[in-house]
Enzyme design. Structure first.
Site, PDB file in Angstrom:
ATOM      1  N   CYS A 148       0.791  -1.244   0.000  1.00 39.35           N
ATOM      2  CA  CYS A 148       0.000   0.000   0.000  1.00 39.35           C
ATOM      3  C   CYS A 148       0.823   1.294   0.000  1.00 39.35           C
ATOM      4  O   CYS A 148       0.363   2.307  -0.524  1.00 39.35           O
ATOM      5  CB  CYS A 148      -0.978  -0.024   1.170  1.00 39.35           C
ATOM      6  SG  CYS A 148      -0.254  -0.573   2.721  1.00 39.35           S
ATOM      7  N   HIS A 240      -1.954   6.947   3.218  1.00 38.25           N
ATOM      8  CA  HIS A 240      -0.511   6.886   3.460  1.00 38.25           C
ATOM      9  C   HIS A 240       0.157   8.087   2.780  1.00 38.25           C
ATOM     10  O   HIS A 240      -0.045   8.330   1.577  1.00 38.25           O
ATOM     11  CB  HIS A 240       0.087   5.606   2.854  1.00 38.25           C
ATOM     12  CG  HIS A 240      -0.227   4.356   3.631  1.00 38.25           C
ATOM     13  ND1 HIS A 240      -0.890   4.341   4.834  1.00 38.25           N
ATOM     14  CD2 HIS A 240       0.066   3.047   3.348  1.00 38.25           C
ATOM     15  CE1 HIS A 240      -0.996   3.100   5.269  1.00 38.25           C
ATOM     16  NE2 HIS A 240      -0.434   2.293   4.383  1.00 38.25           N
TER      17      HIS A 240
HETATM   18  N1  LIG Z   1      -4.887  -4.849   6.320  1.00 38.20           N
HETATM   19  C1  LIG Z   1      -4.433  -4.139   5.301  1.00 38.20           C
HETATM   20  O1  LIG Z   1      -4.704  -2.948   5.169  1.00 38.20           O
HETATM   21  C2  LIG Z   1      -3.577  -4.761   4.264  1.00 38.20           C
HETATM   22  C3  LIG Z   1      -3.050  -3.932   3.298  1.00 38.20           C
HETATM   23  C4  LIG Z   1      -2.357  -4.493   2.267  1.00 38.20           C
HETATM   24  C5  LIG Z   1      -2.182  -5.854   2.215  1.00 38.20           C
HETATM   25  N2  LIG Z   1      -2.680  -6.660   3.166  1.00 38.20           N
HETATM   26  C6  LIG Z   1      -2.529  -8.094   2.992  1.00 38.20           C
HETATM   27  O2  LIG Z   1      -3.817  -8.653   2.712  1.00 38.20           O
HETATM   28  C7  LIG Z   1      -3.949  -9.908   3.333  1.00 38.20           C
HETATM   29  C8  LIG Z   1      -5.131  -9.921   4.271  1.00 38.20           C
HETATM   30  O3  LIG Z   1      -4.956  -8.965   5.311  1.00 38.20           O
HETATM   31  P1  LIG Z   1      -6.106  -8.679   6.367  1.00 38.20           P
HETATM   32  O4  LIG Z   1      -5.662  -7.556   7.195  1.00 38.20           O
HETATM   33  O5  LIG Z   1      -7.417  -8.605   5.661  1.00 38.20           O
HETATM   34  O6  LIG Z   1      -6.065 -10.046   7.229  1.00 38.20           O
HETATM   35  P2  LIG Z   1      -7.189 -10.648   8.192  1.00 38.20           P
HETATM   36  O7  LIG Z   1      -8.182  -9.618   8.585  1.00 38.20           O
HETATM   37  O8  LIG Z   1      -6.492 -11.401   9.245  1.00 38.20           O
HETATM   38  O9  LIG Z   1      -7.957 -11.723   7.236  1.00 38.20           O
HETATM   39  C9  LIG Z   1      -7.338 -12.879   6.804  1.00 38.20           C
HETATM   40  C10 LIG Z   1      -8.275 -13.679   5.914  1.00 38.20           C
HETATM   41  O10 LIG Z   1      -7.599 -14.888   5.546  1.00 38.20           O
HETATM   42  C11 LIG Z   1      -8.470 -15.985   5.846  1.00 38.20           C
HETATM   43  N3  LIG Z   1      -7.718 -17.177   6.210  1.00 38.20           N
HETATM   44  C12 LIG Z   1      -6.959 -17.404   7.304  1.00 38.20           C
HETATM   45  N4  LIG Z   1      -6.496 -18.683   7.313  1.00 38.20           N
HETATM   46  C13 LIG Z   1      -6.994 -19.272   6.206  1.00 38.20           C
HETATM   47  C14 LIG Z   1      -6.901 -20.587   5.652  1.00 38.20           C
HETATM   48  N5  LIG Z   1      -6.195 -21.552   6.254  1.00 38.20           N
HETATM   49  N6  LIG Z   1      -7.546 -20.831   4.498  1.00 38.20           N
HETATM   50  C15 LIG Z   1      -8.264 -19.875   3.863  1.00 38.20           C
HETATM   51  N7  LIG Z   1      -8.408 -18.611   4.332  1.00 38.20           N
HETATM   52  C16 LIG Z   1      -7.778 -18.322   5.496  1.00 38.20           C
HETATM   53  C17 LIG Z   1      -9.301 -15.508   7.016  1.00 38.20           C
HETATM   54  O11 LIG Z   1     -10.470 -16.310   7.119  1.00 38.20           O
HETATM   55  P3  LIG Z   1     -11.158 -16.639   8.575  1.00 38.20           P
HETATM   56  O12 LIG Z   1     -11.918 -15.392   8.949  1.00 38.20           O
HETATM   57  O13 LIG Z   1     -12.057 -17.767   8.251  1.00 38.20           O
HETATM   58  O14 LIG Z   1     -10.062 -16.975   9.518  1.00 38.20           O
HETATM   59  C18 LIG Z   1      -9.592 -14.077   6.584  1.00 38.20           C
HETATM   60  O15 LIG Z   1     -10.630 -14.063   5.632  1.00 38.20           O
HETATM   61  C19 LIG Z   1      -2.615 -10.194   4.010  1.00 38.20           C
HETATM   62  O16 LIG Z   1      -1.847 -10.964   3.141  1.00 38.20           O
HETATM   63  C20 LIG Z   1      -2.028  -8.826   4.226  1.00 38.20           C
HETATM   64  O17 LIG Z   1      -0.634  -8.866   4.264  1.00 38.20           O
HETATM   65  C21 LIG Z   1      -3.390  -6.126   4.192  1.00 38.20           C
END
Ligand SMILES: NC(=O)c1ccc[n+]([C@@H]2O[C@H](COP(=O)([O-])OP(=O)(O)OC[C@H]3O[C@@H](n4cnc5c(N)ncnc54)[C@H](OP(=O)(O)O)[C@@H]3O)[C@@H](O)[C@H]2O)c1
Length: 348
Positions: A148, A240
């Site tokens: 991001c 950001h």
């Molecule tokens: N947060 C941000 O602003 C941001 C920005 C840029 C990039 N990212 C990237 O985007 C991704 C998601 O971030 P987030 O903040 O949204 O994370 P998050 O809120 O922790 O969500 C993670 C997701 O992955 C799923 N998941 C976990 N274990 C799994 C499995 N074994 N099989 C299938 N699905 C599974 C979870 O499902 P359950 O609910 O069922 O556990 C949930 O839907 C990451 O790779 C992160 O680095 C995040």
């Protein structure tokens, strides 16, 4: 044009929610499938997640049943927002089964045969796809969007590439929403700055070189420029900010740089893609802008705002860039990638 069914992997997470919100009412894409972990599979979406974004959960998504993240009945085009600990194998399994995975996760960004795409900047990197499919024996594909803060800086640097970028030093002031939920503890960030975000500086340095690199002879050659990033978390909700100093081989005058930045357009603008902002870079002349609270949401969160372009006593020029981290830096970036891929016939 026939509407296209799409799904979201990692739909119950923070970025998954941003995808669901961004895709609501999309003129080309119909959200019909949501995937998450076994913990959520089988539940109605509204029961599997706690909606944490402003506004209410879109009713259509609320009623969808969450599926296991296994290829089977998912639509061909999938956005991925999965936890990085599982994204590598699951995204590969879907690509191998013929799905087009447009991922926001970091896992495959630096793979040499995976485009790290900003549609205005490096659409030609999509030409690596046939080689990805050949080498990996996939019928499908993986395409990624940048981190991001990287996307904000890389978009702002793209118009300067013609002058020969040799060195870049950047400092970020990154919003809390970029840390997901629950993010940084309030006791750590209220009235404070945290001068460390794990892995972020390396991502900004390496991803920028790949994005601004050239596609030649079936390979992406990184930009031969040195990039140094300092990344900080600040008590801002969305947006950001990146302060950038840049050294350029040719020595353009300030007016030429301003013209290059404000006149910058790409394929998404020429093709009028649904999520493309009319001007991907908006140059601001006020001496105290851009500011996250005042500017990040403008242009549907899809433009990068550049201000305070001025000479730099160490390098050649310095400026400030701002972008919406969860829109242009996450869901909006991936959706624009998919729109470009559709328009280039990759989904045919
Ligand atoms: N947060 C941000 O602003 C941001 C920005 C840029 C990039 N990212 C990237 O985007 C991704 C998601 O971030 P987030 O903040 O949204 O994370 P998050 O809120 O922790 O969500 C993670 C997701 O992955 C799923 N998941 C976990 N274990 C799994 C499995 N074994 N099989 C299938 N699905 C599974 C979870 O499902 P359950 O609910 O069922 O556990 C949930 O839907 C990451 O790779 C992160 O680095 C995040």
């Amino acid at each position: 044009m026939q509407r296209i069914e799409v799904g979201v992997l990692g739909a119950t997470g923070m970025v998954g929610q941003h995808f669901i919100r961004f895709l609501e009412g999309h003129p080309w894409f119909d959200l019909t499938w949501l995937g998450a972990s076994d913990r959520s599979a089988g539940k109605k979406y509204t029961d599997a997640t706690t909606w944490r974004l402003d506004g209410t959960l879109p009713p259509h998504a609320a009623g969808l049943r969450v599926e296991e993240s296994k290829p089977g009945n998912a639509p061909r085009l999938l956005f991925s927002a999965m936890d990085a600990s599982v994204a590598t194998e699951i995204e590969q399994a879907f690509a191998s089964a013929g799905h087009i995975v447009v991922s926001n996760s970091r896992n495959h960004r630096m793979d040499e045969d995976v485009p790290l795409l900003i549609p205005e900047v490096n659409p030609e990197h999509l030409q690596i796809i046939p080689s990805q499919q050949r080498k990996r024996g996939w019928k499908g594909m993986i395409v990624t969007n940048p981190n991001c803060s990287t996307i904000v800086m890389a978009l702002a640097l793209a118009p300067l590439k013609q002058y020969g970028i040799t060195r870049v030093v950047a400092t970020t002031l990154q919003a809390l929403s970029g840390a997901g939920y629950p993010g940084v503890a309030s006791m750590d960030i209220n009235g404070n700055v945290v001068p460390f975000i794990g892995g972020e500086e390396e991502k900004m340095q390496q991803e920028t070189q790949k994005i601004l690199g050239d596609y030649r002879a079936d390979a992406i050659h990184p930009l031969d420029a040195r990039v140094s990033a300092h990344c900080n978390r600040v008590p801002v909700v969305d947006g950001h900010t990146v302060t950038v100093s840049v050294e350029l081989k040719d020595k353009p005058d300030e007016a030429a740089l301003l013209t290059a930045l404000s006149g910058f357009r790409g394929v998404p603008q020429r093709k009028n893609l649904p999520s493309a902002p009319p001007n991907p870079i908006i140059c601001m002349t006020e001496k105290d802008r851009p500011q996250p609270r005042r500017d990040a949401e403008r242009e549907n969160g899809m433009a990068v705002f550049v201000g305070r372009l001025r000479p730099c006593p160490v390098f050649d020029y310095k400026f400030i860039a701002l972008g919406h981290n969860t829109i242009r830096g996450a869901a909006g970036a991936a959706v624009l990638n998919a729109e470009l891929m559709c328009s280039e016939g990759l989904l045919d």
